[in-house]
Design a protein around this motif. Structure first.
Motif, PDB file in Angstrom:
ATOM      1  N   LEU A 127      37.915  47.325  38.302  1.00 18.87           N
ATOM      2  CA  LEU A 127      37.951  45.928  37.889  1.00 18.87           C
ATOM      3  C   LEU A 127      39.323  45.529  37.365  1.00 18.87           C
ATOM      4  O   LEU A 127      40.057  46.350  36.813  1.00 18.87           O
ATOM      5  CB  LEU A 127      36.932  45.675  36.762  1.00 18.87           C
ATOM      6  CG  LEU A 127      35.501  46.166  36.958  1.00 18.87           C
ATOM      7  CD1 LEU A 127      34.680  45.838  35.718  1.00 18.87           C
ATOM      8  CD2 LEU A 127      34.891  45.537  38.195  1.00 18.87           C
ATOM      9  N   LEU A 128      39.632  44.260  37.543  1.00 20.28           N
ATOM     10  CA  LEU A 128      40.732  43.618  36.841  1.00 20.28           C
ATOM     11  C   LEU A 128      40.112  42.658  35.827  1.00 20.28           C
ATOM     12  O   LEU A 128      39.239  41.855  36.186  1.00 20.28           O
ATOM     13  CB  LEU A 128      41.628  42.844  37.804  1.00 20.28           C
ATOM     14  CG  LEU A 128      42.677  41.936  37.138  1.00 20.28           C
ATOM     15  CD1 LEU A 128      43.749  42.770  36.437  1.00 20.28           C
ATOM     16  CD2 LEU A 128      43.314  40.988  38.166  1.00 20.28           C
ATOM     17  N   VAL A 129      40.541  42.749  34.572  1.00 23.42           N
ATOM     18  CA  VAL A 129      40.093  41.826  33.525  1.00 23.42           C
ATOM     19  C   VAL A 129      41.305  41.027  33.090  1.00 23.42           C
ATOM     20  O   VAL A 129      42.303  41.584  32.616  1.00 23.42           O
ATOM     21  CB  VAL A 129      39.476  42.589  32.330  1.00 23.42           C
ATOM     22  CG1 VAL A 129      38.988  41.601  31.273  1.00 23.42           C
ATOM     23  CG2 VAL A 129      38.330  43.488  32.798  1.00 23.42           C
ATOM     24  N   ARG A 130      41.210  39.697  33.253  1.00 18.80           N
ATOM     25  CA  ARG A 130      42.382  38.855  33.022  1.00 18.80           C
ATOM     26  C   ARG A 130      41.936  37.448  32.647  1.00 18.80           C
ATOM     27  O   ARG A 130      41.067  36.868  33.312  1.00 18.80           O
ATOM     28  CB  ARG A 130      43.239  38.821  34.300  1.00 18.80           C
ATOM     29  CG  ARG A 130      44.476  37.947  34.234  1.00 18.80           C
ATOM     30  CD  ARG A 130      45.291  38.034  35.523  1.00 18.80           C
ATOM     31  NE  ARG A 130      44.562  37.532  36.679  1.00 18.80           N
ATOM     32  CZ  ARG A 130      45.044  37.525  37.919  1.00 18.80           C
ATOM     33  NH1 ARG A 130      46.244  38.029  38.163  1.00 18.80           N
ATOM     34  NH2 ARG A 130      44.320  37.048  38.917  1.00 18.80           N
ATOM     35  N   ALA A 131      42.517  36.928  31.582  1.00 20.44           N
ATOM     36  CA  ALA A 131      42.315  35.524  31.200  1.00 20.44           C
ATOM     37  C   ALA A 131      40.839  35.145  31.117  1.00 20.44           C
ATOM     38  O   ALA A 131      40.437  34.080  31.573  1.00 20.44           O
ATOM     39  CB  ALA A 131      43.051  34.601  32.184  1.00 20.44           C
ATOM     40  N   GLY A 132      40.036  36.015  30.520  1.00 20.25           N
ATOM     41  CA  GLY A 132      38.627  35.700  30.331  1.00 20.25           C
ATOM     42  C   GLY A 132      37.777  35.793  31.577  1.00 20.25           C
ATOM     43  O   GLY A 132      36.639  35.319  31.598  1.00 20.25           O
ATOM     44  N   ARG A 133      38.313  36.413  32.640  1.00 21.77           N
ATOM     45  CA  ARG A 133      37.567  36.562  33.887  1.00 21.77           C
ATOM     46  C   ARG A 133      37.704  37.990  34.386  1.00 21.77           C
ATOM     47  O   ARG A 133      38.547  38.754  33.911  1.00 21.77           O
ATOM     48  CB  ARG A 133      38.088  35.582  34.950  1.00 21.77           C
ATOM     49  CG  ARG A 133      38.118  34.136  34.497  1.00 21.77           C
ATOM     50  CD  ARG A 133      38.710  33.212  35.541  1.00 21.77           C
ATOM     51  NE  ARG A 133      37.740  32.869  36.583  1.00 21.77           N
ATOM     52  CZ  ARG A 133      36.848  31.894  36.476  1.00 21.77           C
ATOM     53  NH1 ARG A 133      36.792  31.152  35.386  1.00 21.77           N
ATOM     54  NH2 ARG A 133      36.011  31.633  37.469  1.00 21.77           N
ATOM     55  N   TRP A 134      36.875  38.377  35.348  1.00 20.43           N
ATOM     56  CA  TRP A 134      36.992  39.712  35.926  1.00 20.43           C
ATOM     57  C   TRP A 134      36.886  39.651  37.443  1.00 20.43           C
ATOM     58  O   TRP A 134      36.257  38.759  38.004  1.00 20.43           O
ATOM     59  CB  TRP A 134      35.945  40.672  35.347  1.00 20.43           C
ATOM     60  CG  TRP A 134      34.513  40.346  35.677  1.00 20.43           C
ATOM     61  CD1 TRP A 134      33.666  39.556  34.968  1.00 20.43           C
ATOM     62  CD2 TRP A 134      33.751  40.835  36.796  1.00 20.43           C
ATOM     63  NE1 TRP A 134      32.427  39.498  35.567  1.00 20.43           N
ATOM     64  CE2 TRP A 134      32.449  40.275  36.683  1.00 20.43           C
ATOM     65  CE3 TRP A 134      34.038  41.675  37.873  1.00 20.43           C
ATOM     66  CZ2 TRP A 134      31.447  40.540  37.622  1.00 20.43           C
ATOM     67  CZ3 TRP A 134      33.044  41.934  38.805  1.00 20.43           C
ATOM     68  CH2 TRP A 134      31.762  41.381  38.663  1.00 20.43           C
ATOM     69  N   TRP A 135      37.542  40.604  38.095  1.00 22.96           N
ATOM     70  CA  TRP A 135      37.553  40.742  39.548  1.00 22.96           C
ATOM     71  C   TRP A 135      37.219  42.195  39.893  1.00 22.96           C
ATOM     72  O   TRP A 135      37.530  43.108  39.122  1.00 22.96           O
ATOM     73  CB  TRP A 135      38.945  40.448  40.116  1.00 22.96           C
ATOM     74  CG  TRP A 135      39.421  39.039  40.070  1.00 22.96           C
ATOM     75  CD1 TRP A 135      39.497  38.160  41.110  1.00 22.96           C
ATOM     76  CD2 TRP A 135      39.961  38.332  38.939  1.00 22.96           C
ATOM     77  NE1 TRP A 135      40.040  36.958  40.705  1.00 22.96           N
ATOM     78  CE2 TRP A 135      40.326  37.035  39.373  1.00 22.96           C
ATOM     79  CE3 TRP A 135      40.156  38.669  37.602  1.00 22.96           C
ATOM     80  CZ2 TRP A 135      40.882  36.094  38.527  1.00 22.96           C
ATOM     81  CZ3 TRP A 135      40.692  37.737  36.749  1.00 22.96           C
ATOM     82  CH2 TRP A 135      41.046  36.455  37.217  1.00 22.96           C
ATOM     83  N   ASP A 136      36.644  42.404  41.060  1.00 27.21           N
ATOM     84  CA  ASP A 136      36.420  43.741  41.594  1.00 27.21           C
ATOM     85  C   ASP A 136      37.464  43.976  42.685  1.00 27.21           C
ATOM     86  O   ASP A 136      37.549  43.213  43.656  1.00 27.21           O
ATOM     87  CB  ASP A 136      35.003  43.845  42.162  1.00 27.21           C
ATOM     88  CG  ASP A 136      34.641  45.266  42.572  1.00 27.21           C
ATOM     89  OD1 ASP A 136      35.526  45.989  43.057  1.00 27.21           O
ATOM     90  OD2 ASP A 136      33.464  45.643  42.430  1.00 27.21           O
ATOM     91  N   TYR A 137      38.276  45.022  42.524  1.00 23.53           N
ATOM     92  CA  TYR A 137      39.349  45.285  43.482  1.00 23.53           C
ATOM     93  C   TYR A 137      38.813  45.528  44.893  1.00 23.53           C
ATOM     94  O   TYR A 137      39.530  45.305  45.874  1.00 23.53           O
ATOM     95  CB  TYR A 137      40.161  46.504  43.042  1.00 23.53           C
ATOM     96  CG  TYR A 137      41.211  46.214  41.998  1.00 23.53           C
ATOM     97  CD1 TYR A 137      42.470  45.738  42.347  1.00 23.53           C
ATOM     98  CD2 TYR A 137      40.945  46.435  40.650  1.00 23.53           C
ATOM     99  CE1 TYR A 137      43.444  45.487  41.389  1.00 23.53           C
ATOM    100  CE2 TYR A 137      41.911  46.193  39.674  1.00 23.53           C
ATOM    101  CZ  TYR A 137      43.158  45.710  40.054  1.00 23.53           C
ATOM    102  OH  TYR A 137      44.121  45.455  39.101  1.00 23.53           O
ATOM    103  N   ASP A 138      37.577  45.996  45.011  1.00 29.21           N
ATOM    104  CA  ASP A 138      37.027  46.331  46.330  1.00 29.21           C
ATOM    105  C   ASP A 138      36.101  45.258  46.885  1.00 29.21           C
ATOM    106  O   ASP A 138      35.515  45.447  47.952  1.00 29.21           O
ATOM    107  CB  ASP A 138      36.266  47.663  46.254  1.00 29.21           C
ATOM    108  CG  ASP A 138      37.191  48.837  45.984  1.00 29.21           C
ATOM    109  OD1 ASP A 138      38.315  48.815  46.502  1.00 29.21           O
ATOM    110  OD2 ASP A 138      36.793  49.749  45.239  1.00 29.21           O
TER     111      ASP A 138
END
Length: 359
Positions: A127-138
């Motif tokens: 995961l990327l956690v940034r600016a109050g949000r999260w993303w899944d790299y895959d």
């Protein structure tokens, strides 16, 4: 510790500060997933984001630490405010978030995945956690495109509520955690404490010559036990501050190895919380090098209740006070090797039972 269920990836991402004891910034965090199907959170390790040239070495070091917890899988999180970058796929990618932009630090994620694979530990999510949000790299879907992301859950999480109920106070960052036990920056208070320590040191030396070490050790143990009792939670001790003279007597008492070891035993008993309050107060107010022993005792207390972050900063303080001290150096090596709190408890108990000093 209560059993807390984190329902989805977003809840785990939001829980990272409570798993670490402070809010990470520009960090890589690995969370061990244990138990059947990897449903239980285990060891959590963190490091500052490295330079690109150091990414592989850091990945190997983190993977080796996490492997000591024998995880079924790992959740990898990069916490960073770095902007997106041009799309540069790495060989293991079957697909990416898009041809025009990419999430930052994908190269580091790739190195961590390879390092964990060498230990036969799969990465369940990255995961990327940034600016109050999260993303899944895959994740190949629009929700994880660089400009999108999923908001972190709002409100008080069950883990946050449990942490507060247990007395934990979340620090803004690791520096803020260290500041909680930092020595006073000069002024009348620091001067008064230093003078109290000088007086207590003279009294300690005089009593040692007059009564001998055995008698003095008994008196010193009683002084420490009384100070621990004064730090027990309750109406009688609420909002009270131990006088400088009393703290100074405790600091000199702890210079006797046998008194220090008996003080160490309080971390195993019902007065563990009160003792940690006392060690924190002594560490905060003690001049160098008298802060070494209480900082070491604070590290043990924090470690035994699972707070590795506080244990780390306390051991840093102890070794800064006395770089040659054996016990904090050994503890720092054990913490770096991710010795579980349960094993530390057994080691302390065994050493005290055998009558050997804890060195």
């Amino acid at each position: 510790m209560p059993l807390i269920r984190l329902g989805d990836t977003g809840e785990v991402a939001a829980a990272l500060p409570h798993l670490l004891g402070f809010r990470p910034t520009e960090s890589v965090v690995l969370v061990a997933l244990r138990g059947t199907g990897g449903s239980r959170v285990g060891l959590t390790v963190r490091a500052d984001l490295p330079r690109p040239a150091d990414a592989a070495a850091l990945a190997r070091a983190l993977a080796a630490k996490l492997a000591t917890d024998d995880p079924a899988a790992v959740l990898l999180a990069v916490v960073s405010e770095a902007p997106d970058r041009p799309w540069t796929p790495v060989p293991h990618d079957a697909a990416g978030p898009g041809p025009d932009a990419d999430l930052p630090h994908r190269d580091l994620v790739h190195e961590v995945v390879l390092a964990l694979d060498a230990h036969d530990v799969p990465v369940r999510e990255a995961l990327l956690v940034r600016a109050g949000r999260w993303w899944d790299y895959d994740c190949p879907y629009p929700c994880c495109a660089p400009g999108a992301g999923t908001p972190l859950p709002g409100g008080a999480s069950p883990l946050a509520a449990a942490a507060v109920a247990g007395g934990a106070v979340l620090a803004a960052d690791r520096d803020a955690l260290a500041a909680r036990i930092a020595p006073p920056a000069g002024g009348a208070g620091a001067a008064a404490m230093a003078e109290a320590c000088l007086r207590a040191g003279r009294e300690h030396a005089t009593r040692l010559r007059a009564a001998g070490r055995s008698v003095l050790a008994g008196e010193c143990h009683a002084a420490v036990a009384d100070a621990v009792a004064a730090c027990r939670p309750g109406p009688a001790t609420a909002a009270t501050r131990l006088p400088d003279a009393r703290v100074a007597r405790v600091l000199w008492a702890l210079t006797l190895t046998e008194v220090r070891d008996r003080a160490l035993a309080t971390a195993l008993g019902e007065d563990a919380a009160a003792a940690e309050v006392l060690w924190t107060e002594c560490t905060r107010r003690a001049p160098v090098p008298l802060d070494c022993v209480p900082a070491t005792l604070l590290a043990v207390s924090a470690w035994l209740r699972g707070d590795g972050a506080t244990a780390n900063v306390a051991l840093d303080r102890a070794l800064a006070a006395d770089p040659g001290a054996t016990l904090p150096r050994l503890l720092a090596e054990g913490l770096a090797a991710c010795l579980p709190p349960a094993e530390l408890r057994v080691l302390i108990s065994d050493s005290l039972t055998s009558g050997q000093d804890a060195r």
